[in-house]
Design a protein around this motif. Sequence first.
Motif, PDB file in Angstrom:
ATOM      1  N   GLN A 117       0.850  -1.200   0.000  1.00 22.56           N
ATOM      2  CA  GLN A 117       0.000   0.000   0.000  1.00 22.56           C
ATOM      3  C   GLN A 117       0.882   1.246   0.000  1.00 22.56           C
ATOM      4  O   GLN A 117       0.560   2.249  -0.638  1.00 22.56           O
ATOM      5  N   THR A 118       1.987   1.199   0.733  1.00 24.23           N
ATOM      6  CA  THR A 118       2.929   2.316   0.761  1.00 24.23           C
ATOM      7  C   THR A 118       3.454   2.612  -0.643  1.00 24.23           C
ATOM      8  O   THR A 118       3.691   3.762  -1.013  1.00 24.23           O
ATOM      9  N   LEU A 119       3.627   1.556  -1.451  1.00 24.38           N
ATOM     10  CA  LEU A 119       4.129   1.736  -2.812  1.00 24.38           C
ATOM     11  C   LEU A 119       3.068   2.290  -3.759  1.00 24.38           C
ATOM     12  O   LEU A 119       3.361   2.609  -4.909  1.00 24.38           O
ATOM     13  N   GLY A 120       1.825   2.374  -3.272  1.00 28.23           N
ATOM     14  CA  GLY A 120       0.769   2.942  -4.100  1.00 28.23           C
ATOM     15  C   GLY A 120      -0.256   1.943  -4.582  1.00 28.23           C
ATOM     16  O   GLY A 120      -1.182   2.310  -5.312  1.00 28.23           O
ATOM     17  N   PHE A 121      -0.118   0.660  -4.210  1.00 26.04           N
ATOM     18  CA  PHE A 121      -1.135  -0.335  -4.561  1.00 26.04           C
ATOM     19  C   PHE A 121      -2.392  -0.070  -3.737  1.00 26.04           C
ATOM     20  O   PHE A 121      -2.308   0.342  -2.580  1.00 26.04           O
ATOM     21  N   LEU A 166      15.155   6.830  -4.428  1.00 29.87           N
ATOM     22  CA  LEU A 166      15.196   7.771  -5.553  1.00 29.87           C
ATOM     23  C   LEU A 166      13.814   8.147  -6.073  1.00 29.87           C
ATOM     24  O   LEU A 166      13.618   9.248  -6.579  1.00 29.87           O
ATOM     25  N   LYS A 167      12.838   7.230  -5.950  1.00 31.52           N
ATOM     26  CA  LYS A 167      11.586   7.416  -6.675  1.00 31.52           C
ATOM     27  C   LYS A 167      10.322   7.527  -5.826  1.00 31.52           C
ATOM     28  O   LYS A 167       9.278   7.927  -6.351  1.00 31.52           O
ATOM     29  N   LEU A 168      10.376   7.154  -4.535  1.00 30.21           N
ATOM     30  CA  LEU A 168       9.149   7.207  -3.723  1.00 30.21           C
ATOM     31  C   LEU A 168       9.220   8.383  -2.767  1.00 30.21           C
ATOM     32  O   LEU A 168       9.973   8.369  -1.793  1.00 30.21           O
ATOM     33  N   SER A 169       8.428   9.417  -3.041  1.00 22.33           N
ATOM     34  CA  SER A 169       8.367  10.558  -2.137  1.00 22.33           C
ATOM     35  C   SER A 169       7.436  10.232  -0.975  1.00 22.33           C
ATOM     36  O   SER A 169       6.752   9.207  -0.971  1.00 22.33           O
ATOM     37  N   GLU A 170       7.381  11.125   0.009  1.00 25.98           N
ATOM     38  CA  GLU A 170       6.575  10.864   1.199  1.00 25.98           C
ATOM     39  C   GLU A 170       5.083  10.849   0.895  1.00 25.98           C
ATOM     40  O   GLU A 170       4.311  10.193   1.597  1.00 25.98           O
ATOM     41  N   THR A 171       4.654  11.560  -0.128  1.00 26.23           N
ATOM     42  CA  THR A 171       3.213  11.658  -0.381  1.00 26.23           C
ATOM     43  C   THR A 171       2.812  11.174  -1.773  1.00 26.23           C
ATOM     44  O   THR A 171       1.635  11.192  -2.109  1.00 26.23           O
ATOM     45  N   GLY A 172       3.765  10.727  -2.575  1.00 24.32           N
ATOM     46  CA  GLY A 172       3.431  10.240  -3.910  1.00 24.32           C
ATOM     47  C   GLY A 172       3.338   8.728  -3.946  1.00 24.32           C
ATOM     48  O   GLY A 172       3.139   8.077  -2.919  1.00 24.32           O
ATOM     49  N   SER A 173       3.438   8.174  -5.136  1.00 21.10           N
ATOM     50  CA  SER A 173       3.473   6.720  -5.276  1.00 21.10           C
ATOM     51  C   SER A 173       4.397   6.370  -6.438  1.00 21.10           C
ATOM     52  O   SER A 173       4.720   7.213  -7.262  1.00 21.10           O
ATOM     53  N   LEU A 174       4.820   5.133  -6.480  1.00 20.20           N
ATOM     54  CA  LEU A 174       5.685   4.686  -7.582  1.00 20.20           C
ATOM     55  C   LEU A 174       4.860   4.500  -8.851  1.00 20.20           C
ATOM     56  O   LEU A 174       3.682   4.161  -8.786  1.00 20.20           O
ATOM     57  N   ASP A 175       5.516   4.703 -10.007  1.00 21.27           N
ATOM     58  CA  ASP A 175       4.806   4.343 -11.231  1.00 21.27           C
ATOM     59  C   ASP A 175       4.737   2.823 -11.316  1.00 21.27           C
ATOM     60  O   ASP A 175       5.469   2.099 -10.642  1.00 21.27           O
ATOM     61  N   LYS A 176       3.840   2.332 -12.151  1.00 20.16           N
ATOM     62  CA  LYS A 176       3.537   0.893 -12.164  1.00 20.16           C
ATOM     63  C   LYS A 176       4.755   0.045 -12.490  1.00 20.16           C
ATOM     64  O   LYS A 176       4.937  -1.042 -11.952  1.00 20.16           O
ATOM     65  N   GLY A 177       5.588   0.535 -13.405  1.00 17.38           N
ATOM     66  CA  GLY A 177       6.767  -0.231 -13.799  1.00 17.38           C
ATOM     67  C   GLY A 177       7.720  -0.450 -12.631  1.00 17.38           C
ATOM     68  O   GLY A 177       8.165  -1.579 -12.376  1.00 17.38           O
ATOM     69  N   LEU A 178       8.032   0.617 -11.896  1.00 13.68           N
ATOM     70  CA  LEU A 178       8.948   0.504 -10.759  1.00 13.68           C
ATOM     71  C   LEU A 178       8.314  -0.287  -9.615  1.00 13.68           C
ATOM     72  O   LEU A 178       9.006  -1.045  -8.928  1.00 13.68           O
ATOM     73  N   VAL A 220       9.810  -3.626  -7.736  1.00  6.71           N
ATOM     74  CA  VAL A 220       9.927  -3.835  -6.290  1.00  6.71           C
ATOM     75  C   VAL A 220       9.275  -5.158  -5.891  1.00  6.71           C
ATOM     76  O   VAL A 220       9.826  -5.918  -5.088  1.00  6.71           O
ATOM     77  N   VAL A 221       8.101  -5.446  -6.455  1.00 11.80           N
ATOM     78  CA  VAL A 221       7.435  -6.717  -6.143  1.00 11.80           C
ATOM     79  C   VAL A 221       8.325  -7.896  -6.569  1.00 11.80           C
ATOM     80  O   VAL A 221       8.478  -8.874  -5.832  1.00 11.80           O
TER      81      VAL A 221
END
Length: 499
Positions: A302-306, A362-374, A378-379
């Motif tokens: 969920q933290t990654l944006g899922f 490099l890519k996950l800010s505190e309030t954003g989410s990762l794009d689907k590819g990244l 990670v998964v």
Amino acid sequence: MNQNAKMNTSKITPYVFASWILAAFGGLMFGYDIGISGGVTGMDDFLIKFFPRIYERKLHAAENNYCKYDDQMLQLFTSSLYLAALVSSFFASKACNVLGRKPTILMASTFFMAGAALSAAAQVGWMLILGRILFGVGVGFGNEAVPLFLTEIAPVHLRGAVNILFQLAVTIGIFIANLVNYGTSTMHPNGWRFSLGGAAVPAVVLFAGSLIITESPASLVERKREEEGKAALKKIRGVDEVDAEFEEILSACEIASKIKQPFKKLMKKQSLPPLVIAVALQVFQQFTGINAIMFYAPVLFQTLGFKSDASLLSSVITGLVNVGSTFVAIFLVDKVGRRKLLLQACCQMLISQVTIGVILHLKLSETGSLDKGLAAVVVVMVCTFVMSFAWSWGPLGWLIPSETFPLETRTAGFAFAVSSNMLFTFVIAQMFLSMMCHMKAYIFFFFSAWIVVMGLFVIVLLPETKGIPIDSMVERVWKKHPVWKNCFDDDDSKEYEMA
């Protein structure tokens, strides 16, 4: 024919195979709880009832990805089990000695059933925590008795594979829990009750199994029931010619009977090699970061944006990888040995953790989410990490301590191993969400540094124990190791035998 060859003539009868499987359900109980905790703590209905503050924080428009689940009470929900398991493992050690492995397994299942009932019926926080504590006592008793039982009834040439059935059951338990969480997440408002109450199912199977399985021959002989011990040995080996192995058990039990204070003997210099290795393996097992990932996989995703259901599905995928990879350990542990599996895994886990850390930094800010590819990368990295852990530090962290202690200190020594595991599982469970909040992506570099230390430990201090009878470890392993042989000079050995 040498002694090892004589011991390799045993048959795998349907009865002994059933005993292995039924006993391994103790691992399934433990695994189910590991898997269920993270999923339940990510369910909105559960948070609304017991942790409304976290639910409000979760809904906040600009929620902090790394800190939205940082709450000491929520962490206590997960970690209280391990504190209870830590304390109860020492009582379980005594129960194993006085009552035997079989009754201790029976008690483990009883505590676990009580914990499942109370957790599923919880209306207020204290009921929830008390249920977790009962789970913890069940885990403490089960994790003490089951690996010892499996090691003691396994033929020497299959000992690694049989013991790893415990860890295989742990991984299956995690996978089943992930499936259950995925199914109950849409059952509002009481889906979490079904998840927690489901822990009773493996406990009931273990309870029934503990009434069917035989006691281990070593435990029977240790309690002066030699005839029953020999009959049990014949039953589990499937042959009548068991004299060589039985003589070895008798000899070990005779030495053990002279030891009145096994915990005191563990403090002797000659006990240091298995004790240091047992405790270190359990500490390292936790500082790989595995339970941090498995406890909180749904929260992590969920933290990654899922979204919530997608994160639970991702956890199901990692759980399936976990189960499949444990089969690799079963097939390889008695062929390639323990050390090679551990060292290969260190390399693979290090690459996975560093990659995850770099991407998040490099890519996950505190309030954003990762794009689907990244996020997909990670998964995949989580899966490669879980994969390598599942064929190495997961099963071998339990196997090696169960096979390296002599009989006279086996239950006491293994109690230290179990309690060390639970202590550091407690520490990681209690601290991980706070560490993730404060360290952010650097938490993965923290675990990476520990993996390097683990690899060096294996290279310098861990001997190979593949194919060595468990009552021959001192002469054939410790006294021949370049470091540990220094603990066994002749004068000290005589004093040790008198202790």
